[in-house]
Design an enzyme around this catalytic site. Structure first.
Site, PDB file in Angstrom:
ATOM      1  N   GLU A 164       0.806  -1.223   0.000  1.00 38.92           N
ATOM      2  CA  GLU A 164       0.000   0.000   0.000  1.00 38.92           C
ATOM      3  C   GLU A 164       0.843   1.280   0.000  1.00 38.92           C
ATOM      4  OE1 GLU A 164      -4.006  -1.633   2.287  1.00 38.92           O
ATOM      5  OE2 GLU A 164      -2.698  -0.214   3.333  1.00 38.92           O
ATOM      6  N   GLU A 360      -5.148  -8.577   1.082  1.00 39.40           N
ATOM      7  CA  GLU A 360      -5.760  -8.268   2.382  1.00 39.40           C
ATOM      8  C   GLU A 360      -7.252  -8.060   2.184  1.00 39.40           C
ATOM      9  OE1 GLU A 360      -4.137  -5.003   4.678  1.00 39.40           O
ATOM     10  OE2 GLU A 360      -2.089  -5.548   4.127  1.00 39.40           O
TER      11      GLU A 360
END
Length: 457
Positions: A164, A360
């Site tokens: 991320e 995720e």
């Protein structure tokens, strides 16, 4: 029955700084989290800093055993840059021994390690030189990546560069949730660009190493949803997609920054400083696969009071509060499983149907001890429902031809979460911070075991 392919990767994800503990021990140097906690402990939930987290450094053998008990065949975690190279140059032999034993233990239990290089844990020695604002961070990261490939390339065959990257850009340079907590969009763009080039140069080092394996990047990408079909709202959606999704996904997969993103940055006086040869490096060093983290949708509308040139993302698009949303009240996040289907189709149609996986997906809940049964097990049926709903949409996307190869929940054991500490819990196993980090499986872990045994539900 919803069935998944027989070689599908079922697992969970975590990171070194959120699980390992021993944050200033065993040769590891300080990261921005260690220093920020030292300087401003009041910013952290209940004074919960990075020192101990979930104590995986001592308990990794037990953790690997527990992975097998719930049917995991893969696990994604990260290496701590500050542990492996405490000064950026000198190899820490204790770190090498720890990680090699950890990864080998996974392999011995038929669990594939997917190893990430950077999960928001900037070494302090680099932060003192400017962190991602400094161009030298690019080659510093490339050297770290090269070192990791040399030390662990015989054990690890799936690598990722960043988790991320948009989060450390936003949280560190726009929102104040990560150190250095600067609010400056021009700097944020430069930090994002240096992060992108660090990724590109790490991929370059991977290709040069000729180790057996694949390399990717983990992104929190998703198509934005506009409030309406008005021209202004659709422009907001387009700008959001360019900044938040295409900024990393296009270079990683297609080898170039979108022309429209360059124009958007230029007209708002936000273009980063670049170096000659960067474009060719991007073109030459695309990824083998993509990890996508998905929790909540991004809903946008036209800005109500924009500045020009833009000083903040809100000058280009504003969040839109969809009145029909289903909400997770503990995080304030919308629950919208259909976005996983939309992501699957986006990857199929816009990104060459590159192999990708859900790296995720999860649901954070506070005070989970409320849901303990008489035997002491947390009955987290809400998490089971969350998985079912999202997996159903993912399966629909795969049935439509999207090339997804796995699904990882955040996370395996309850972990430390930056300024939030242990406020919200996500794990298949609970962690008792007051009882030597004791792990206890939750109902969701038992459901996961049954689901993976059947390769579906």
């Amino acid at each position: 029955m919803i069935n998944f392919p027989k070689d599908f990767l079922w697992g969970a994800a975590a990171s070194a700084p959120q699980t390992e503990g021993h944050s200033l021990l065993n040769g590891k140097s300080a990261t921005t989290w260690d220093k920020w906690f030292e300087m401003n402990p009041e910013k952290f939930n209940q004074d919960q800093g990075p020192k101990d987290t979930s104590n995986t450094y001592e308990m990794y053998h037990e953790d690997v055993e527990n992975m097998t008990k719930i049917g995991m065949n893969s696990y994604r975690t990260s290496i701590s840059w500050a542990r492996l190279l405490p000064d950026g140059k000198t190899l820490n032999p204790e770190a090498v021994a720890f990680y090699r034993d950890y990864f080998q233990d996974m392999l011995d239990h038929n669990i594939e390690p997917i190893i990430n290089l950077f999960h928001f844990d900037m070494p302090w020695w680099l932060m003192e030189k400017g962190g991602w604002e400094a161009r030298e961070s690019v080659e510093d990261f490339a050297f770290y990546a090269k070192t990791a490939f040399e030390q662990f390339g015989d054990l690890v065959h799936k690598w990722t560069t960043f988790n991320e990257p948009m989060v450390h850009v936003e949280c560190g340079y726009l929102l104040g949730f990560h150190y250095p907590a600067i609010v400056d969009m021009k700097k944020a763009v430069q930090v994002g660009y240096h992060t992108l080039m660090s990724h590109v140069c790490a991929v370059r080092e991977f290709r040069k190493s000729q180790i057996d394996g694949e390399i990717g990047i983990i992104l929190n990408v998703l198509p934005a949803y506009s409030r309406s079909q008005s021209a202004a709202d659709l422009k907001a959606k387009k700008d959001s997609d360019l900044l938040n999704t295409q900024s990393f996904l296009d270079p990683a997969v297609l080898g170039k920054v979108p022309v429209e993103l360059v124009e958007l940055l230029r007209e708002n006086d936000l273009l980063p400083t670049v170096e000659k040869g960067d474009q060719q490096l991007m073109a030459d060093n695309t990824v083998d696969f993509i990890g996508i983290n998905y929790y909540q949708p991004r809903r946008v509308q036209a800005p109500t009071n924009p500045h020009f040139p833009a000083k903040m993302p809100e000058d280009l698009y504003e969040p839109y509060d969809w009145p029909d949303k289903k909400i997770n009240p503990y995080r304030g996040w919308e629950i919208y499983p259909k976005a996983l289907y939309d992501i699957a189709i986006m990857m199929r149609d816009q990104y060459k149907n590159i192999p990708w996986y859900v790296s995720e997906n999860g649901m954070g809940v506070a005070d989970e001890a409320r849901f303990k049964n008489a035997d002491g097990m947390i009955e987290d049926d809400y998490r089971i429902d969350f998985m079912k709903e999202h997996l159903a949409m993912l399966h629909k996307g795969m049935e439509a031809g999207s090339n997804c190869f796995g699904y990882h929940m955040w996370t395996f054991v309850d972990c430390w979460s930056w300024l939030n500490g242990y406020r919200n819990r996500y794990g298949f196993y609970s962690v008792d911070l007051d009882n030597n980090f004791k792990r206890t499986v939750k109902k969701s872990g038992l459901w996961f075991k049954e689901m993976t045994a059947n390769n579906g539900f």
